[in-house]
Design a protein around this motif. Structure first.
Motif, PDB file in Angstrom:
ATOM      1  N   THR A 227       0.843  -1.194   0.000  1.00 45.79           N
ATOM      2  CA  THR A 227       0.000   0.000   0.000  1.00 45.79           C
ATOM      3  C   THR A 227       0.873   1.237   0.000  1.00 45.79           C
ATOM      4  O   THR A 227       1.785   1.368   0.804  1.00 45.79           O
ATOM      5  N   ALA A 228       0.583   2.170  -0.913  1.00 45.54           N
ATOM      6  CA  ALA A 228       1.325   3.429  -0.968  1.00 45.54           C
ATOM      7  C   ALA A 228       0.717   4.405   0.030  1.00 45.54           C
ATOM      8  O   ALA A 228      -0.489   4.473   0.183  1.00 45.54           O
ATOM      9  N   THR A 229       1.579   5.144   0.706  1.00 49.69           N
ATOM     10  CA  THR A 229       1.096   6.154   1.639  1.00 49.69           C
ATOM     11  C   THR A 229       1.789   7.473   1.371  1.00 49.69           C
ATOM     12  O   THR A 229       2.884   7.519   0.826  1.00 49.69           O
ATOM     13  N   VAL A 230       1.147   8.535   1.750  1.00 53.56           N
ATOM     14  CA  VAL A 230       1.711   9.869   1.612  1.00 53.56           C
ATOM     15  C   VAL A 230       2.425  10.212   2.904  1.00 53.56           C
ATOM     16  O   VAL A 230       1.886  10.019   3.989  1.00 53.56           O
ATOM     17  N   THR A 231       3.645  10.698   2.798  1.00 52.73           N
ATOM     18  CA  THR A 231       4.365  11.137   3.977  1.00 52.73           C
ATOM     19  C   THR A 231       3.959  12.575   4.258  1.00 52.73           C
ATOM     20  O   THR A 231       4.362  13.486   3.554  1.00 52.73           O
ATOM     21  N   ALA A 232       3.110  12.738   5.249  1.00 54.02           N
ATOM     22  CA  ALA A 232       2.608  14.065   5.583  1.00 54.02           C
ATOM     23  C   ALA A 232       2.613  14.238   7.090  1.00 54.02           C
ATOM     24  O   ALA A 232       2.298  13.313   7.814  1.00 54.02           O
ATOM     25  N   PRO A 233       2.976  15.425   7.561  1.00 52.70           N
ATOM     26  CA  PRO A 233       2.938  15.664   9.007  1.00 52.70           C
ATOM     27  C   PRO A 233       1.538  15.421   9.561  1.00 52.70           C
ATOM     28  O   PRO A 233       0.552  15.866   8.975  1.00 52.70           O
ATOM     29  N   ALA A 234       1.458  14.733  10.654  1.00 51.96           N
ATOM     30  CA  ALA A 234       0.167  14.391  11.243  1.00 51.96           C
ATOM     31  C   ALA A 234      -0.603  15.619  11.701  1.00 51.96           C
ATOM     32  O   ALA A 234      -1.826  15.598  11.775  1.00 51.96           O
ATOM     33  N   ASP A 235       0.112  16.707  12.015  1.00 49.43           N
ATOM     34  CA  ASP A 235      -0.577  17.903  12.509  1.00 49.43           C
ATOM     35  C   ASP A 235      -1.067  18.808  11.381  1.00 49.43           C
ATOM     36  O   ASP A 235      -1.758  19.780  11.630  1.00 49.43           O
ATOM     37  N   ARG A 236      -0.734  18.500  10.148  1.00 49.01           N
ATOM     38  CA  ARG A 236      -1.148  19.328   9.014  1.00 49.01           C
ATOM     39  C   ARG A 236      -2.343  18.680   8.327  1.00 49.01           C
ATOM     40  O   ARG A 236      -2.249  17.586   7.784  1.00 49.01           O
ATOM     41  N   LEU A 237      -3.454  19.382   8.321  1.00 49.84           N
ATOM     42  CA  LEU A 237      -4.683  18.836   7.747  1.00 49.84           C
ATOM     43  C   LEU A 237      -4.939  19.324   6.331  1.00 49.84           C
ATOM     44  O   LEU A 237      -5.545  18.606   5.534  1.00 49.84           O
TER      45      LEU A 237
ATOM     46  N   GLY B 105     -11.093  16.573 -11.333  1.00 54.41           N
ATOM     47  CA  GLY B 105     -11.840  15.900 -10.285  1.00 54.41           C
ATOM     48  C   GLY B 105     -11.149  14.666  -9.742  1.00 54.41           C
ATOM     49  O   GLY B 105     -11.737  13.888  -9.000  1.00 54.41           O
ATOM     50  N   GLU B 106      -9.879  14.483 -10.091  1.00 50.00           N
ATOM     51  CA  GLU B 106      -9.131  13.318  -9.613  1.00 50.00           C
ATOM     52  C   GLU B 106      -8.505  13.544  -8.247  1.00 50.00           C
ATOM     53  O   GLU B 106      -8.163  12.591  -7.556  1.00 50.00           O
ATOM     54  N   LEU B 107      -8.340  14.812  -7.878  1.00 53.25           N
ATOM     55  CA  LEU B 107      -7.797  15.157  -6.568  1.00 53.25           C
ATOM     56  C   LEU B 107      -8.782  16.125  -5.919  1.00 53.25           C
ATOM     57  O   LEU B 107      -8.952  17.262  -6.375  1.00 53.25           O
ATOM     58  N   GLU B 108      -9.428  15.652  -4.888  1.00 51.17           N
ATOM     59  CA  GLU B 108     -10.459  16.434  -4.203  1.00 51.17           C
ATOM     60  C   GLU B 108      -9.832  17.591  -3.434  1.00 51.17           C
ATOM     61  O   GLU B 108      -8.760  17.452  -2.851  1.00 51.17           O
TER      62      GLU B 108
ATOM     63  N   GLU C  34      -3.926  11.052   0.401  1.00 53.43           N
ATOM     64  CA  GLU C  34      -3.794   9.621   0.665  1.00 53.43           C
ATOM     65  C   GLU C  34      -4.722   8.808  -0.242  1.00 53.43           C
ATOM     66  O   GLU C  34      -4.328   7.768  -0.766  1.00 53.43           O
ATOM     67  N   GLN C  35      -5.950   9.293  -0.441  1.00 51.38           N
ATOM     68  CA  GLN C  35      -6.895   8.594  -1.305  1.00 51.38           C
ATOM     69  C   GLN C  35      -6.418   8.595  -2.754  1.00 51.38           C
ATOM     70  O   GLN C  35      -6.542   7.588  -3.458  1.00 51.38           O
ATOM     71  N   TYR C  36      -5.874   9.710  -3.212  1.00 49.42           N
ATOM     72  CA  TYR C  36      -5.364   9.783  -4.579  1.00 49.42           C
ATOM     73  C   TYR C  36      -4.245   8.762  -4.792  1.00 49.42           C
ATOM     74  O   TYR C  36      -4.244   8.019  -5.772  1.00 49.42           O
ATOM     75  N   VAL C  37      -3.306   8.711  -3.861  1.00 47.56           N
ATOM     76  CA  VAL C  37      -2.187   7.768  -3.983  1.00 47.56           C
ATOM     77  C   VAL C  37      -2.693   6.330  -3.930  1.00 47.56           C
ATOM     78  O   VAL C  37      -2.239   5.473  -4.693  1.00 47.56           O
TER      79      VAL C  37
END
Length: 68
Positions: free
Chosen positions: A2-12, A37-40, A57-60
């Motif tokens: 599963t691919a995941t996005v590396t993003a700070p947890a505190d940044r929404l 419409g591919e990236l909300e 995360e959904q896009y990836v």
């Protein structure tokens, strides 16, 4: 795998430029994905668009691996 996005947890929310950096793609391509419409994204005002961390995360997760 599963691919995941590396993003700070505190940044929404991300500016499109920051989302491009997180995804390792160009800023223009992020805008193309948003327009298609591919990236909300959310529109906070007429000229202020932001992308949720969950949308990245959904896009990836939707990307399919290419087999050669």
């Amino acid at each position: 795998m599963t691919a995941t996005v590396t993003a700070p947890a505190d940044r929404l929310l991300y500016k499109p430029e920051d989302a491009a950096e997180v995804l390792s793609i160009g800023r223009s391509f992020v805008y193309e994905l948003m327009a298609a419409g591919e990236l909300e994204y959310v529109e906070l005002s007429r000229r202020c668009r932001r992308i949720r961390r969950t949308a990245l995360e959904q896009y990836v997760a939707k990307l399919s691996p290419q087999s050669h």
